[in-house]
Design a protein around this motif. Structure first.
Motif, PDB file in Angstrom:
ATOM      1  N   VAL A 123       0.693  -1.326   0.081  1.00  0.00           N
ATOM      2  CA  VAL A 123       0.106  -0.020  -0.018  1.00  0.00           C
ATOM      3  C   VAL A 123       0.813   1.213   0.012  1.00  0.00           C
ATOM      4  O   VAL A 123       0.710   2.174  -0.723  1.00  0.00           O
ATOM      5  N   GLY A 126       2.409   1.533  -3.386  1.00  0.00           N
ATOM      6  CA  GLY A 126       1.190   2.359  -4.157  1.00  0.00           C
ATOM      7  C   GLY A 126       1.007   3.818  -4.060  1.00  0.00           C
ATOM      8  O   GLY A 126       0.798   4.699  -5.118  1.00  0.00           O
ATOM      9  N   ARG A 127       0.906   4.124  -2.727  1.00  0.00           N
ATOM     10  CA  ARG A 127       0.833   5.675  -2.510  1.00  0.00           C
ATOM     11  C   ARG A 127       2.121   6.711  -3.087  1.00  0.00           C
ATOM     12  O   ARG A 127       2.008   7.609  -3.454  1.00  0.00           O
ATOM     13  N   LEU A 139       1.091   2.096 -11.016  1.00  0.00           N
ATOM     14  CA  LEU A 139      -0.094   1.766 -10.432  1.00  0.00           C
ATOM     15  C   LEU A 139      -0.512   0.365 -10.858  1.00  0.00           C
ATOM     16  O   LEU A 139      -0.799  -0.430 -10.114  1.00  0.00           O
ATOM     17  N   HIS A 142       1.542  -2.079  -9.203  1.00  0.00           N
ATOM     18  CA  HIS A 142       1.026  -2.126  -7.804  1.00  0.00           C
ATOM     19  C   HIS A 142      -0.107  -2.820  -7.734  1.00  0.00           C
ATOM     20  O   HIS A 142      -0.285  -3.814  -6.894  1.00  0.00           O
ATOM     21  N   VAL A 186      -5.539   3.298  -4.920  1.00  0.00           N
ATOM     22  CA  VAL A 186      -4.819   2.928  -3.538  1.00  0.00           C
ATOM     23  C   VAL A 186      -5.633   3.056  -2.425  1.00  0.00           C
ATOM     24  O   VAL A 186      -5.230   2.261  -1.323  1.00  0.00           O
TER      25      VAL A 186
END
Length: 224
Positions: A123, A126-127, A139, A142, A186
Motif C-alpha cells: 500500500v 502504491g501511494r 499503479l 502495484h 490506492v
C-alpha cells in the motif's frame, strides 16, 4: 514514426535477460497503445530493432499470446488483440466478484504476520506512485502485486492460479491507460489491506467488493 521506432533499444550484454526485456517492452507498448488494437507485429523488424536473434522475440510473442495481448495469424505473424467491449468487461468483473470478496475474507482469517507486513508495504508503494510521471504504469504493477498478495494470504493456490490465468489486470489497464484513478484505487486497496490485517473477514469481503464494483464502474464510464 512507427510503433517499432518508439520502442526502447537495449545495449549488448546481460544476454540471459534479453527475452524478459523484449517481453516487458512489448507488453508495456501494447498496454499504453503504442501498438494499438489490431496492429500487425513483424517479428523480424522487432529482432532488428532490439539487435537480437529471432529467439527472444519469438519467446516474448508467445508469452504475450498467453497474456491474451496478441494472437498468431496462420502464415501472417502476429497481431494485437482487440480491447474488451462492454460485455467482455462486465463478464470479467462478474468473475472477479465471485472470486475476490470470498478470497479477501479467507485472507483475513488465514493471514500471517508476514502477509500483514507485505500488504502494508505494498500500500505504501502504491501511494508513492501518486504524482509520479509514470503513475499509471507504477499503479498497474502495484495493482497486480496487491491482489496477488491477497490471494496468497488466503492460502488457496487453485483459486489464485485460476484468477491469474484471466490476465484481467492487463486487459483493464490496457482499456483505460490513464492516471485518473490512482488515488481512488490506492485508497480502496488500503481499506482491503486494513481489514485483512485486522483479521475481519466480513470487512475484508465488503472492502474488496466495493473496490471491484468501483473499478468496474470507472471502466464502464471509459467505454461509454
Amino acid at each position: 514514426m512507427s510503433a517499432i521506432d518508439q520502442l526502447p533499444s537495449f545495449s549488448a550484454g546481460a544476454r540471459t535477460m534479453l527475452g524478459d526485456e523484449v517481453y516487458g517492452a512489448l507488453q508495456q507498448s501494447i498496454l499504453e497503445g503504442t501498438f494499438p488494437p489490431d496492429a500487425r507485429i513483424n517479428a523480424g523488424e522487432l529482432a532488428r530493432h532490439f539487435d537480437v536473434s529471432p529467439t527472444p522475440v519469438r519467446e516474448a510473442l508467445a508469452r504475450l499470446e498467453s497474456d491474451g495481448l496478441v494472437e498468431k495469424l496462420p502464415l501472417r505473424g502476429y497481431r494485437t488483440t482487440e480491447l474488451l467491449d462492454r460485455r467482455g468487461l462486465e463478464e470479467l468483473f462478474e468473475l472477479r466478484l465471485l472470486l475476490e470478496p470470498g478470497t479477501a475474507a479467507n485472507a483475513a482469517a488465514r493471514r500471517s504476520s508476514a502477509d500483514v507486513a507485505e500488504l502494508s508495504k505494498e500500500v505504501t508503494t502504491g501511494r508513492s506512485a501518486i504524482g509520479d510521471a509514470n503513475a499509471y504504469r507504477l499503479l498497474s504493477q502495484h495493482d497486480v502485486r496487491l491482489h496477488d498478495l491477497v490471494f496468497r494470504a488466503a492460502r488457496n493456490e487453485t483459486v489464485r492460479l485460476a484468477y491469474t490465468r484471466t490476465h484481467c489486470h492487463l486487459h483493464t489497464f490496457r482499456l483505460a491507460y490513464t492516471g485518473a484513478y490512482v488515488t481512488d484505487t490506492v485508497d480502496e486497496h488500503a481499506a482491503v489491506a486494513e481489514a485483512i490485517s485486522a483479521g475481519d473477514p466480513d470487512a475484508a469481503a465488503t472492502a474488496m467488493r466495493t473496490h471491484i464494483e468501483r473499478s468496474r464502474d470507472r471502466l464502464l464510464q471509459v467505454i461509454d
